[in-house]
Motif scaffolding. Structure first.
Motif, mmCIF file in Angstrom:
data_model
loop_
_atom_site.group_PDB
_atom_site.id
_atom_site.type_symbol
_atom_site.label_atom_id
_atom_site.label_comp_id
_atom_site.label_asym_id
_atom_site.label_seq_id
_atom_site.Cartn_x
_atom_site.Cartn_y
_atom_site.Cartn_z
ATOM 1 N N ARG A 92 0.632 -1.167 -0.776
ATOM 2 C CA ARG A 92 0.497 0.055 0.284
ATOM 3 C C ARG A 92 1.236 1.197 0.221
ATOM 4 N NH1 ARG A 92 -3.902 -2.096 4.651
ATOM 5 N NH2 ARG A 92 -4.939 -3.866 3.690
ATOM 6 N N GLN A 97 -1.275 4.274 -1.427
ATOM 7 C CA GLN A 97 -2.166 4.165 -1.176
ATOM 8 C C GLN A 97 -2.392 5.142 0.944
ATOM 9 O OE1 GLN A 97 -4.992 3.480 -2.831
ATOM 10 N NE2 GLN A 97 -3.391 3.100 -4.833
ATOM 11 N N ARG A 118 2.101 7.016 -10.392
ATOM 12 C CA ARG A 118 0.491 5.573 -10.483
ATOM 13 C C ARG A 118 0.597 5.620 -11.954
ATOM 14 N NH1 ARG A 118 -2.170 8.556 -6.463
ATOM 15 N NH2 ARG A 118 -3.409 9.693 -7.133
ATOM 16 N N LEU A 127 -7.937 -6.151 -0.972
ATOM 17 C CA LEU A 127 -9.752 -6.545 -1.440
ATOM 18 C C LEU A 127 -10.068 -7.076 -2.283
ATOM 19 C CD1 LEU A 127 -9.533 -2.526 0.395
ATOM 20 C CD2 LEU A 127 -9.970 -4.749 1.494
ATOM 21 N N SER A 129 -13.274 -6.621 -3.314
ATOM 22 C CA SER A 129 -14.356 -5.326 -3.789
ATOM 23 C C SER A 129 -14.301 -4.723 -5.122
ATOM 24 C CB SER A 129 -14.103 -4.513 -2.314
ATOM 25 O OG SER A 129 -13.495 -3.460 -2.697
ATOM 26 N N PHE A 130 -15.651 -4.692 -5.288
ATOM 27 C CA PHE A 130 -15.638 -4.791 -6.606
ATOM 28 C C PHE A 130 -17.217 -3.537 -7.209
ATOM 29 C CE2 PHE A 130 -13.527 -8.356 -7.416
ATOM 30 C CZ PHE A 130 -12.209 -8.155 -8.266
ATOM 31 N N TYR A 131 -17.035 -3.529 -8.162
ATOM 32 C CA TYR A 131 -18.418 -2.399 -8.848
ATOM 33 C C TYR A 131 -19.306 -3.623 -8.702
ATOM 34 C CZ TYR A 131 -15.915 1.798 -9.070
ATOM 35 O OH TYR A 131 -14.723 3.086 -8.399
ATOM 36 N N MET A 143 -11.711 0.932 -15.702
ATOM 37 C CA MET A 143 -10.377 0.767 -14.757
ATOM 38 C C MET A 143 -9.651 1.302 -16.025
ATOM 39 S SD MET A 143 -11.043 0.214 -11.929
ATOM 40 C CE MET A 143 -12.781 0.907 -12.315
ATOM 41 N N LEU A 146 -10.538 4.841 -16.691
ATOM 42 C CA LEU A 146 -10.242 6.057 -15.900
ATOM 43 C C LEU A 146 -9.067 6.150 -15.954
ATOM 44 C CD1 LEU A 146 -11.942 4.353 -12.615
ATOM 45 C CD2 LEU A 146 -12.562 6.753 -14.248
ATOM 46 N N SER B 174 -14.404 0.128 -2.124
ATOM 47 C CA SER B 174 -14.239 0.682 -3.978
ATOM 48 C C SER B 174 -13.942 1.689 -4.128
ATOM 49 C CB SER B 174 -15.725 -0.020 -4.713
ATOM 50 O OG SER B 174 -15.980 1.123 -4.136
ATOM 51 N N ILE B 176 -10.536 2.386 -3.568
ATOM 52 C CA ILE B 176 -9.109 1.749 -4.119
ATOM 53 C C ILE B 176 -9.308 1.775 -5.480
ATOM 54 C CG2 ILE B 176 -9.454 -0.747 -4.172
ATOM 55 C CD1 ILE B 176 -6.128 0.687 -3.374
ATOM 56 N N TRP B 177 -10.380 1.427 -5.942
ATOM 57 C CA TRP B 177 -9.820 1.239 -7.582
ATOM 58 C C TRP B 177 -9.678 3.026 -8.069
ATOM 59 C CZ3 TRP B 177 -8.512 -3.460 -8.883
ATOM 60 C CH2 TRP B 177 -9.492 -4.233 -7.783
ATOM 61 N N LEU B 178 -10.575 3.566 -7.190
ATOM 62 C CA LEU B 178 -10.169 5.592 -7.620
ATOM 63 C C LEU B 178 -8.731 5.518 -7.384
ATOM 64 C CD1 LEU B 178 -13.214 7.175 -6.976
ATOM 65 C CD2 LEU B 178 -13.097 5.451 -9.035
ATOM 66 N N LEU B 179 -8.275 5.019 -6.195
ATOM 67 C CA LEU B 179 -7.133 5.545 -5.143
ATOM 68 C C LEU B 179 -5.195 6.000 -5.646
ATOM 69 C CD1 LEU B 179 -8.148 6.207 -1.774
ATOM 70 C CD2 LEU B 179 -8.263 8.144 -3.713
ATOM 71 N N VAL B 339 -7.982 0.250 2.143
ATOM 72 C CA VAL B 339 -6.400 -0.681 0.805
ATOM 73 C C VAL B 339 -5.528 -1.683 1.698
ATOM 74 C CG1 VAL B 339 -6.345 2.725 0.322
ATOM 75 C CG2 VAL B 339 -5.366 1.778 2.252
#
Lengths: 372, 339
Positions: A92, A97, A118, A127, A129-131, A143, A146, B174, B176-179, B339
């Motif tokens: 991280r 992060q 980045r 993690l 987690s998703f949309y 993604m 973005l 979620s 994290i996907w933007l960061l 994160v």
């Protein structure tokens, strides 16, 4: 307590541990990967891809990463350690992060926290987690967009990345219906989108079936052969050994050992390990030297080749054990001989403890892993 | 479909896929830079706007309460409740105000009354009738606009969307996907706010329009006079609750505590303390806009209102200030839980 790599060749003392990963491209001719959407200048290309210098990170009173120094240029580096060792925190920090409380992290000379850093990094977080409302393809495409790609190119990149991770045929289903392995593949696909130089993959093989693991191992190998730098974490040494022979073992927030498995084993062999052995007292309260089990054990231990020293610690009368402190080299061989000695002489061992935490962690991994 | 890699050592650098006639050139970094930060930002606005549309519990609660309120207002309107016509004096016992007006009118038409007396009686009766006739708007303003809409529904509508914008991403991990994208953090914060506004403005202003439309003439007048105040209050509440989403681990709870406790307590404090509540400035704008129609604070010497222009400036300034603070806070934040 000395660290495992506190050996003359590691040069620790005041100098931090340094792990340098070099390209393992079979032909040695792969061009250096360029960052997302731009060309590297020669000056930039000469900079280390990842440079962590004395990085520390606290979570309140708990230290997550402690004085870590790491330099990576290309190839695959495995980051191994038990849960809570600090692997994910380090990742991280590298991916911007989190911010280090002490020290600095640079990606191609850019502060890891910065936007420009980045661009060089593809991150596959641990993690899950998703949309969830999106399909796999929509997610990866989102993604890509973005990153600022035009729609057509984002579609192409998403399609290509999905093919690379073996999800092209299953990408139309919603993410919420995916298995753990499929979700891992989607996470990996989004990390590949912008063709990053550095890929930071946190437990990427977790939840993947054996066939999928082989595919991933091949994919990682291919990426490394193209000059990419991959930092892959796992808590299973055996898993990482299939991918790379360059490992960094983390324990208690520190990088306890760096190098190939064989190198680490060699260093471990030369590093005196401190072990406490509690021998069960035959007659509680007595301290008869003739019948003292631990004196016999100490004498037996001193005859072993790898034992450097033995010390008899003061025993408390209320305890039913007598402690012995042993300093030994070549722990693997020492433990084999100790086992033989105990079985032959029928010593009653109440407790066996390695007192050097970092060394213990490294040893744990090496003993549980395959032989080098 | 699983890619089939060519294991031939000599061809290893040009990995190809049998399954698709594509090569790594598709993602080759040697292609000209086709990325654009601005394009990514606009896409994030669009993506966030779309994701806000997902049904959330708080939004459904807000919409349900709106529909309930609209039904209630429609019933009251149908019964002619937005008027003092049916009010009684003495309270609940005497004749209605309209009966009082009729009686005054009757007194004016008595045959033995003097001409001057009849004139005064007639003027009095006409005034009473006029007041009764136009009493609908202040009553609608007091009960529906100030008490129901501004004090309750506006904060609820705003917090249901605004706390979810970043707070929801944090709670679902979620963010994290933007960061992890190469987007500057201030840009992420502002993009998500821009995506949030159509929803909060739509729900708040839309809800206000609906309430006013079923409120009859009084409602239409309220809509014409009060919509700028509702809009300004929406901006301020949105930026505040959005900021809470970036700051608090449980933003919805913090926002509810603020909206229904602190706002109410501060908003009803005597003296200048009420000036730290957003609702105060929205009410000031409304009083300023509807002053000519008899809508004013019950006790101006305690309420101490500011003029409409000042109230608008404060609400807009607060919006900008909260956005600025939120942008800085978000840019520096380390979200350990996401994160």
């Amino acid at each position: 307590m000395p660290d495992l790599l506190d050996s003359p060749d590691s040069g620790r003392g005041d100098r931090p541990l340094t792990a340098i990963s070099v390209s393992r491209d079979p032909k040695g001719s792969a061009p250096p990967a360029l960052p997302f959407g731009s060309r590297l200048t020669e000056e930039a290309a000469a900079l280390p891809l990842l440079l962590c210098q004395r990085v520390s990170k606290w979570y309140g009173p708990v230290i997550g990463v402690n004085q870590v120094t790491l330099e990576l240029r290309s190839g695959i580096t495995g980051l191994v350690g038990s849960n809570g060792a600090g692997k994910s925190t380090l990742m991280r920090l590298i991916t911007g992060q989190l911010r280090p409380d002490l020290g600095s992290i640079e990606i191609r000379g850019h502060d890891a926290w910065s936007t420009s850093a980045r661009r060089h990094v593809g991150y596959c977080p641990e993690l899950d987690s998703f949309y969830e409302e999106m399909s796999g393809r929509q997610f990866v495409e989102a993604m890509a967009r973005l990153y600022g790609y035009p729609r057509r190119e984002a579609l192409d990149r998403a399609a290509f990345a999905l093919e690379r991770v073996g999800m092209a045929g299953r990408a139309e289903r919603r993410v919420r219906g995916y298995s753990k392995g499929m979700r891992q593949r989607i996470k990996l696909a989004q990390a590949l989108l912008h063709d990053p130089e550095l890929m930071v993959l946190d437990e990427p093989l977790s939840g993947i079936d054996p066939v999928g693991r082989d595919e991933f191992v091949r994919l990682f190998g291919d990426l490394a052969s193209m000059g990419k730098c991959l930092l892959i974490s796992s808590h299973e040494l055996e898993e990482l050994e299939k991918l790379t022979d360059h490992l960094a073992i983390m324990a208690h927030g520190r990088i306890a050992a760096v190098g190939t498995v064989a190198q680490i084993r060699d260093r471990l062999d030369n590093h005196p390990l401190l072990i406490r052995i509690d021998v069960k007292r035959s007659s509680p309260g007595e301290n008869d030297s003739e019948n003292d089990e631990r004196r016999r054990l100490a004498a037996g231990l001193l005859k072993l080749n790898d034992v450097v020293g033995v010390e008899l610690l003061d025993a408390r009368p209320e305890d039913a054990v007598d402690p012995v402190l042993v300093r030994a080299r070549n722990p693997q061989r020492f433990f084999q001989e100790l086992t033989r000695l105990v079985l032959e002489e029928w010593y009653e061992i109440a407790r066996l403890e390695t007192l050097d935490d970092s060394t213990s962690a490294v040893l744990g991994y090496l003993l549980s892993g395959r032989s080098a | 479909m699983v890619p089939d890699y060519n294991e031939n050592e000599g061809e290893r650098e040009t990995v190809s896929l049998k399954t698709a006639n594509r090569s790594l050139a598709v993602v080759s970094p040697l292609l000209p830079d086709s990325t654009s930060g601005l394009r990514a930002w606009f896409y994030l606005v669009w993506l966030s706007w779309r994701r806000q549309a997902r049904s959330q519990q708080m939004v459904w609660i807000a919409v349900g309460l709106l529909l309930f309120s609209v039904s209630l207002v429609a019933i009251f309107t149908a019964r002619g409740a937005w008027s003092m016509r049916y009010w009684r004096w003495p309270y609940r016992q005497g004749p209605t105000y309209m009966q009082w007006a009729d009686e005054v009118q009757m007194l004016a038409s008595l045959p033995d009354a003097s001409a001057e007396g009849q004139g005064v009686q007639a003027a009095l009766a006409a005034s009473v009738r006029g007041i009764i006739l136009y009493s609908g708007f202040p009553i609608f303003s007091h009960w529906i606009v100030f008490l129901l809409f501004l004090s309750f529904l506006v904060p609820l509508f705003n917090l249901s969307f605004a706390t979810e914008a970043l707070g929801g991403e944090r709670e679902s991990n979620s963010l994290i996907w933007l960061l992890s994208r190469p987007l500057p953090r201030p840009a992420i914060y502002l993009a998500k706010f821009a995506a949030l506004l159509p929803w909060t403005i739509g729900l708040t202003l839309g809800g206000f329009v609906l309430l006013c439309l079923v409120g009859g003439q009084s409602g239409l007048l309220a809509l014409r006079l009060y919509w700028p105040s509702v809009l300004a209050a929406t901006l301020a509440f949105s930026s505040l609750f959005y900021f809470m989403g970036a700051t608090f681990r449980r933003p919805a709870v913090a926002a509810i505590v603020y909206a229904f406790f602190l706002e109410v307590i501060f908003g009803n404090m005597p003296g200048y303390l009420k000036r730290i509540s957003i609702g105060f400035y929205a009410r000031c704008m409304m009083f300023d806009a509807a002053g000519d129609f008899g809508v004013q604070p019950e006790r101006p010497e305690i309420f101490l209102p500011v003029d409409g222009a000042t109230a608008l400036a404060v609400l807009l300034g607060l919006t900008v200030l909260l956005l600025g603070i939120g942008t800085v806070a978000f840019s520096r934040a380390q979200y350990h839980e996401v994160v």
